[in-house]
Design a protein around this motif. Structure first.
Motif, PDB file in Angstrom:
ATOM      1  N   ASN A 106       0.956   6.815  -6.661  1.00  0.00           N
ATOM      2  CA  ASN A 106       0.273   5.958  -5.689  1.00  0.00           C
ATOM      3  C   ASN A 106      -0.118   6.770  -4.458  1.00  0.00           C
ATOM      4  O   ASN A 106      -1.224   6.642  -3.942  1.00  0.00           O
ATOM      5  N   ASP A 141     -11.179  -3.129  -3.395  1.00  0.00           N
ATOM      6  CA  ASP A 141     -10.989  -2.473  -4.697  1.00  0.00           C
ATOM      7  C   ASP A 141     -10.192  -1.179  -4.566  1.00  0.00           C
ATOM      8  O   ASP A 141      -9.425  -0.829  -5.452  1.00  0.00           O
ATOM      9  N   PHE A 142     -10.356  -0.509  -3.432  1.00  0.00           N
ATOM     10  CA  PHE A 142      -9.569   0.698  -3.171  1.00  0.00           C
ATOM     11  C   PHE A 142      -8.077   0.358  -3.153  1.00  0.00           C
ATOM     12  O   PHE A 142      -7.274   0.983  -3.861  1.00  0.00           O
ATOM     13  N   GLU A 145      -8.587   9.320  -4.635  1.00  0.00           N
ATOM     14  CA  GLU A 145      -9.552   8.262  -4.947  1.00  0.00           C
ATOM     15  C   GLU A 145     -10.404   7.853  -3.738  1.00  0.00           C
ATOM     16  O   GLU A 145     -11.428   7.204  -3.902  1.00  0.00           O
ATOM     17  N   THR A 204      -6.572  -2.263  -4.282  1.00  0.00           N
ATOM     18  CA  THR A 204      -6.125  -2.791  -5.571  1.00  0.00           C
ATOM     19  C   THR A 204      -5.812  -1.626  -6.512  1.00  0.00           C
ATOM     20  O   THR A 204      -4.851  -1.664  -7.261  1.00  0.00           O
ATOM     21  N   GLU A 205      -6.636  -0.576  -6.421  1.00  0.00           N
ATOM     22  CA  GLU A 205      -6.419   0.566  -7.308  1.00  0.00           C
ATOM     23  C   GLU A 205      -5.216   1.426  -6.902  1.00  0.00           C
ATOM     24  O   GLU A 205      -4.417   1.822  -7.740  1.00  0.00           O
ATOM     25  N   VAL A 206      -5.080   1.707  -5.606  1.00  0.00           N
ATOM     26  CA  VAL A 206      -4.036   2.665  -5.199  1.00  0.00           C
ATOM     27  C   VAL A 206      -2.705   2.010  -4.831  1.00  0.00           C
ATOM     28  O   VAL A 206      -1.672   2.685  -4.777  1.00  0.00           O
ATOM     29  N   ARG A 259     -14.311   8.071  -3.602  1.00  0.00           N
ATOM     30  CA  ARG A 259     -15.040   7.112  -4.463  1.00  0.00           C
ATOM     31  C   ARG A 259     -15.283   5.784  -3.747  1.00  0.00           C
ATOM     32  O   ARG A 259     -16.145   5.002  -4.136  1.00  0.00           O
ATOM     33  N   TYR A 260     -14.458   5.505  -2.739  1.00  0.00           N
ATOM     34  CA  TYR A 260     -14.593   4.252  -1.982  1.00  0.00           C
ATOM     35  C   TYR A 260     -15.109   4.513  -0.564  1.00  0.00           C
ATOM     36  O   TYR A 260     -14.907   3.710   0.340  1.00  0.00           O
ATOM     37  N   ALA A 281      -2.985   9.082  -5.157  1.00  0.00           N
ATOM     38  CA  ALA A 281      -4.230   8.355  -5.439  1.00  0.00           C
ATOM     39  C   ALA A 281      -4.966   8.013  -4.150  1.00  0.00           C
ATOM     40  O   ALA A 281      -6.199   8.033  -4.104  1.00  0.00           O
ATOM     41  N   THR A 310       0.847  -1.200   0.000  1.00  0.00           N
ATOM     42  CA  THR A 310       0.000   0.000   0.000  1.00  0.00           C
ATOM     43  C   THR A 310       0.883   1.251   0.000  1.00  0.00           C
ATOM     44  O   THR A 310       2.045   1.192   0.404  1.00  0.00           O
TER      45      THR A 310
END
Ligand code: CU
Length: 268
Positions: free
Chosen positions: A205, A183-184, A212, A186-188, A215-216, A208, A54
């Motif tokens: 990263n 999903d958060f 981001e 996984t995306e960041v 959105r989560y 993000a 992370t």
């Protein structure tokens, strides 16, 4: 007769001493540890474990499960010295921290920020007064949505922590139906293919995580003090009292069922 009295008085002193020591210990334990402890939170034994680095430098082993209306993600994490998530707020999930070893320093607000529009910064809803606690071995700390929280590893050794993220009623449907955390990350984050050869993180990263997050269902600060007005190391009883053993039990039972082959629970 004299011998008998002597034996009795020795026995009495012994019992009295043991009682004092025992009571003393009991008082110390309850005063230092108002949190419950648990021996183990099992990890779902999925076919292809997902490992993610992370942007907060945590090494995650992450799996998500679904059974009826229960959707959750569990992440077993290793936290290197100095690492850990800086203050943030969740809206779609309730969170537990389990610390198998002592030493992580957790931060938590008593104030709630009940909507995602109320950002806990100076320009928004105002910063939070935070309380810190050094975790004990096997401690379970429950952090429902709306509170500002985070933690850091202030020691010189890597420490383990297990996160449980349980979807709540506010959550929209995410691909893993867990309230969005899988999903958060996984995306960041960055997928780890070789634990001995960790990928590197870049500014993209790190940005993000902040941009981001909404959105989560999260507000994530971009520097430690952004959401923090003060930090007090007297952890208040009202925070220690926030426990939710019932839902945690449901989560653990679901993982145990999955691990013993129960097909009504799906984990990946
Ligand atoms: Cu959190």
């Amino acid at each position: 007769m004299i011998l008998k009295i002597k034996t009795w008085s020795i026995a009495f002193v012994l019992v009295f001493t043991i009682a004092i020591v025992f009571l003393g210990q009991k008082i110390t334990i309850s005063a230092n540890n108002s949190y419950p402890s648990i021996e183990n939170i099992p990890m779902p034994q999925v076919e292809q474990p997902l490992r993610i680095l992370t942007p907060a430098n945590e090494i995650f082993n992450i799996a998500s499960c679904k059974v009826n209306d229960l959707g959750f993600t569990i992440a077993q994490a290793d936290i290197p010295p100095g690492a850990g998530p800086i203050p943030h707020v969740h809206y779609y999930i309730d969170e537990w921290f389990w610390t198998p070893k002592a030493g992580l320093e957790l931060f938590h607000s008593t104030r709630q920020y009940p909507t995602i529009k109320e950002v806990p910064n100076i320009a928004g809803a105002g910063r939070a007064d935070m309380y810190s606690i050094i975790s004990q071995a096997n401690q379970i700390i429950y952090s429902p949505n709306f509170y500002v929280h985070g933690f850091v590893n202030p020691t010189t050794e890597t420490l383990p922590i297990t996160f449980v993220w349980l979807k709540n009623d506010l959550a929209p449907v995410f691909p893993h139906d867990d309230g969005g955390m899988r999903d958060f990350f996984t995306e960041v984050g960055v997928k780890i293919t070789d634990l001995n050869n960790l990928p590197s993180l870049n500014d993209k990263n790190k940005n993000a995580v902040v941009t981001e997050a909404p959105r989560y269902g999260m507000n994530q600060s971009s520097y430690f003090m952004e959401y923090v007005n003060s930090i007090d190391n007297q952890f208040p009883e009202e925070l220690a009292k926030m426990q939710n053993d019932e839902d945690l039990k449901r989560v653990i039972e679901a993982v145990e069922a999955f691990n013993s082959g129960d097909k009504s629970v799906s984990c990946s």
